[in-house]
Design an enzyme around this catalytic site. Structure first.
Site, PDB file in Angstrom:
ATOM      1  N   SER A 200     -35.557  22.786  52.147  1.00 48.91           N
ATOM      2  CA  SER A 200     -35.173  24.166  52.466  1.00 48.91           C
ATOM      3  C   SER A 200     -36.099  25.169  51.794  1.00 48.91           C
ATOM      4  O   SER A 200     -35.649  26.115  51.136  1.00 48.91           O
ATOM      5  CB  SER A 200     -33.711  24.440  52.078  1.00 48.91           C
ATOM      6  OG  SER A 200     -32.838  23.655  52.843  1.00 48.91           O
ATOM      7  N   PRO A 201     -37.427  25.030  51.954  1.00 52.25           N
ATOM      8  CA  PRO A 201     -38.368  25.890  51.237  1.00 52.25           C
ATOM      9  C   PRO A 201     -38.431  27.318  51.767  1.00 52.25           C
ATOM     10  O   PRO A 201     -39.031  28.178  51.119  1.00 52.25           O
ATOM     11  CB  PRO A 201     -39.710  25.176  51.433  1.00 52.25           C
ATOM     12  CG  PRO A 201     -39.561  24.441  52.718  1.00 52.25           C
ATOM     13  CD  PRO A 201     -38.132  23.988  52.742  1.00 52.25           C
TER      14      PRO A 201
ATOM     15  N   HIS B 236     -29.338   9.986  47.722  1.00 52.39           N
ATOM     16  CA  HIS B 236     -29.219  11.333  48.284  1.00 52.39           C
ATOM     17  C   HIS B 236     -28.435  12.276  47.381  1.00 52.39           C
ATOM     18  O   HIS B 236     -28.687  13.482  47.338  1.00 52.39           O
ATOM     19  CB  HIS B 236     -28.541  11.219  49.651  1.00 52.39           C
ATOM     20  CG  HIS B 236     -28.808  12.336  50.587  1.00 52.39           C
ATOM     21  ND1 HIS B 236     -28.623  12.226  51.951  1.00 52.39           N
ATOM     22  CD2 HIS B 236     -29.258  13.602  50.396  1.00 52.39           C
ATOM     23  CE1 HIS B 236     -28.945  13.358  52.542  1.00 52.39           C
ATOM     24  NE2 HIS B 236     -29.316  14.218  51.616  1.00 52.39           N
TER      25      HIS B 236
ATOM     26  N   GLY C  95     -35.508  28.963  52.498  1.00 52.49           N
ATOM     27  CA  GLY C  95     -34.137  29.460  52.377  1.00 52.49           C
ATOM     28  C   GLY C  95     -33.258  29.154  53.564  1.00 52.49           C
ATOM     29  O   GLY C  95     -32.532  30.010  54.044  1.00 52.49           O
ATOM     30  N   ARG C  96     -33.321  27.896  54.037  1.00 52.58           N
ATOM     31  CA  ARG C  96     -32.525  27.460  55.182  1.00 52.58           C
ATOM     32  C   ARG C  96     -32.770  28.349  56.401  1.00 52.58           C
ATOM     33  O   ARG C  96     -31.874  28.636  57.183  1.00 52.58           O
ATOM     34  CB  ARG C  96     -31.039  27.403  54.814  1.00 52.58           C
ATOM     35  CG  ARG C  96     -30.756  26.434  53.668  1.00 52.58           C
ATOM     36  CD  ARG C  96     -29.289  26.276  53.369  1.00 52.58           C
ATOM     37  NE  ARG C  96     -29.068  25.330  52.275  1.00 52.58           N
ATOM     38  CZ  ARG C  96     -28.960  24.002  52.406  1.00 52.58           C
ATOM     39  NH1 ARG C  96     -29.064  23.479  53.610  1.00 52.58           N
ATOM     40  NH2 ARG C  96     -28.779  23.226  51.364  1.00 52.58           N
TER      41      ARG C  96
ATOM     42  N   TYR D  31     -28.020  12.174  58.342  1.00 52.79           N
ATOM     43  CA  TYR D  31     -28.401  13.127  59.378  1.00 52.79           C
ATOM     44  C   TYR D  31     -28.007  12.626  60.765  1.00 52.79           C
ATOM     45  O   TYR D  31     -28.579  11.667  61.286  1.00 52.79           O
ATOM     46  CB  TYR D  31     -29.898  13.396  59.337  1.00 52.79           C
ATOM     47  CG  TYR D  31     -30.410  13.934  58.024  1.00 52.79           C
ATOM     48  CD1 TYR D  31     -29.563  14.548  57.101  1.00 52.79           C
ATOM     49  CD2 TYR D  31     -31.754  13.824  57.685  1.00 52.79           C
ATOM     50  CE1 TYR D  31     -30.036  15.025  55.898  1.00 52.79           C
ATOM     51  CE2 TYR D  31     -32.236  14.316  56.479  1.00 52.79           C
ATOM     52  CZ  TYR D  31     -31.376  14.909  55.592  1.00 52.79           C
ATOM     53  OH  TYR D  31     -31.845  15.389  54.390  1.00 52.79           O
TER      54      TYR D  31
ATOM     55  N   ALA E 224     -37.449  33.000  56.612  1.00 51.63           N
ATOM     56  CA  ALA E 224     -38.405  33.026  57.723  1.00 51.63           C
ATOM     57  C   ALA E 224     -38.001  34.037  58.791  1.00 51.63           C
ATOM     58  O   ALA E 224     -38.679  34.169  59.810  1.00 51.63           O
ATOM     59  CB  ALA E 224     -38.531  31.640  58.348  1.00 51.63           C
TER      60      ALA E 224
END
Length: 336
Positions: free
Chosen positions: A203-204, A124, A206-207, A58, A211
């Site tokens: 990503s709960p 990862h 959906g990225r 990251y 939301a």
């Protein structure tokens, strides 16, 4: 610090919703400035988040440095997770699961994070050039040296999990999981439950799409989602229609679509811990408010009914990214 409900990940008790830190430094745009990112991290700790997830990938180290300078004066208050294998190789994203590379990346991560050990350290991705037993063996040696406390895997299959677990107990499997992406239900979610391995859902929402991300149709150049088929025409229009249906359900229930996604995930098993990422304190507080409410079974079932495996339009990943994951595909899943 406020107390939130907890769940177990390996030897750790963590807040039932953690914080994925990737988008503070990597992949998604726009990103917050340093002061905003630091403020969000401190706020998360203040309101009870005790599970923070980062990776060497990251920002090619920048995210670990961010956590290192922001949170480590309160090191005893949270569980720290990071990852190796997927990272920068010759200036590009690549895989190196060799024991030598894992040892080097771990030393670099410890330095950037300003710690002498990392609580939960993941592979990862699976490097297909290196047997999983060799990569896990490197982490076993790191654990014996006191540099990590527990071993995790990310985006790997049930079969790979079982091979890894034969070498050393695996504390956590981290995989993309939301109503929109249900590959984990093919096999690995059940395998985790059988082996006592925690399941960390990244990503709960959906990225961000589930939301209600208002920029989904106009992602800036450099945002990784712009390369994902589900965010491209003609798939995006169909997927936005799914979001409208989810929002309508949330409106009826008096909650947000993001909260519905998180509640659905939490209902999938006590070993499931979602780690939504955000750049905004208001969104963080909204996510955590999911834990303060009871969610009726019929509402969870309604979310399930909206999103059968085949509901999303388009492949989950580009061809290049798909080649770097070991997760199961569901029967008939479209691939790039």
């Amino acid at each position: 610090m406020t107390a939130l409900p907890t769940r177990s990940i390996g030897p750790f008790k963590v807040s039932a919703i953690g914080l994925g830190c990737m988008n503070l430094s990597h992949a998604y745009l726009p990103r917050p400035d340093a002061a905003e990112a630091e403020r969000l991290l401190r706020h998360a700790l203040d309101v009870g988040v005790t599970f923070f997830d980062t990776a060497a990938l990251y920002g090619f180290g920048a995210n670990e440095e961010l956590l290192g300078r922001t949170l480590m004066d309160r090191r005893g208050e949270f569980t720290l997770a990071s990852k190796c294998v997927l990272g920068e190789i010759d200036g590009k994203r690549g895989l190196d699961g060799s024991p030598e590379a894992i040892a080097k990346v771990l030393e670099d991560s410890l330095r950037r994070l300003n710690v002498d050990h990392i609580d939960l350290y993941y592979l990862h991705r699976l490097d297909p050039k290196v047997p999983i037993e060799e990569s896990v063996g490197a982490l076993v040696r790191a654990k014996e040296a006191g540099k990590i406390c527990a071993i995790g895997l990310s985006e790997m299959s049930a079969a790979t999990l079982r091979r890894a677990n034969a070498v050393h107990s695996i504390a956590a499997m981290q995989t993309e999981y939301s109503p929109w992406t249900r590959n984990a239900e093919v096999a690995v979610l059940e395998a985790c439950a059988q082996l006592g391995t925690g399941f960390v859902a990244f990503s709960p929402v959906g990225r961000g799409l589930l939301a209600g991300n208002p920029n989904a149709a106009n992602l800036p150049q450099g945002d990784i989602r712009a390369s994902m088929p589900r965010f491209q025409p003609p798939h995006l229009a169909a997927n936005l229609a799914l979001v409208d249906d989810l929002k309508a359900l949330a409106d009826q229930a008096g909650c947000t679509a993001a909260q519905l996604c998180l509640a659905w995930l939490l209902a999938k098993g006590d070993h499931v811990v979602p780690i939504p990422g955000t750049t905004g304190i208001a969104h963080l507080d909204e996510n955590l408010a999911t834990l303060a409410r009871e969610w009726p079974d019929d509402l969870i079932a309604a979310v399930e009914a909206l999103f059968p495996f085949s509901a999303p339009s388009g492949p989950r990943y580009s061809r290049e990214a798909q080649a770097q994951v070991d997760t199961e595909c569901w029967a008939g899943e479209p691939l790039a």
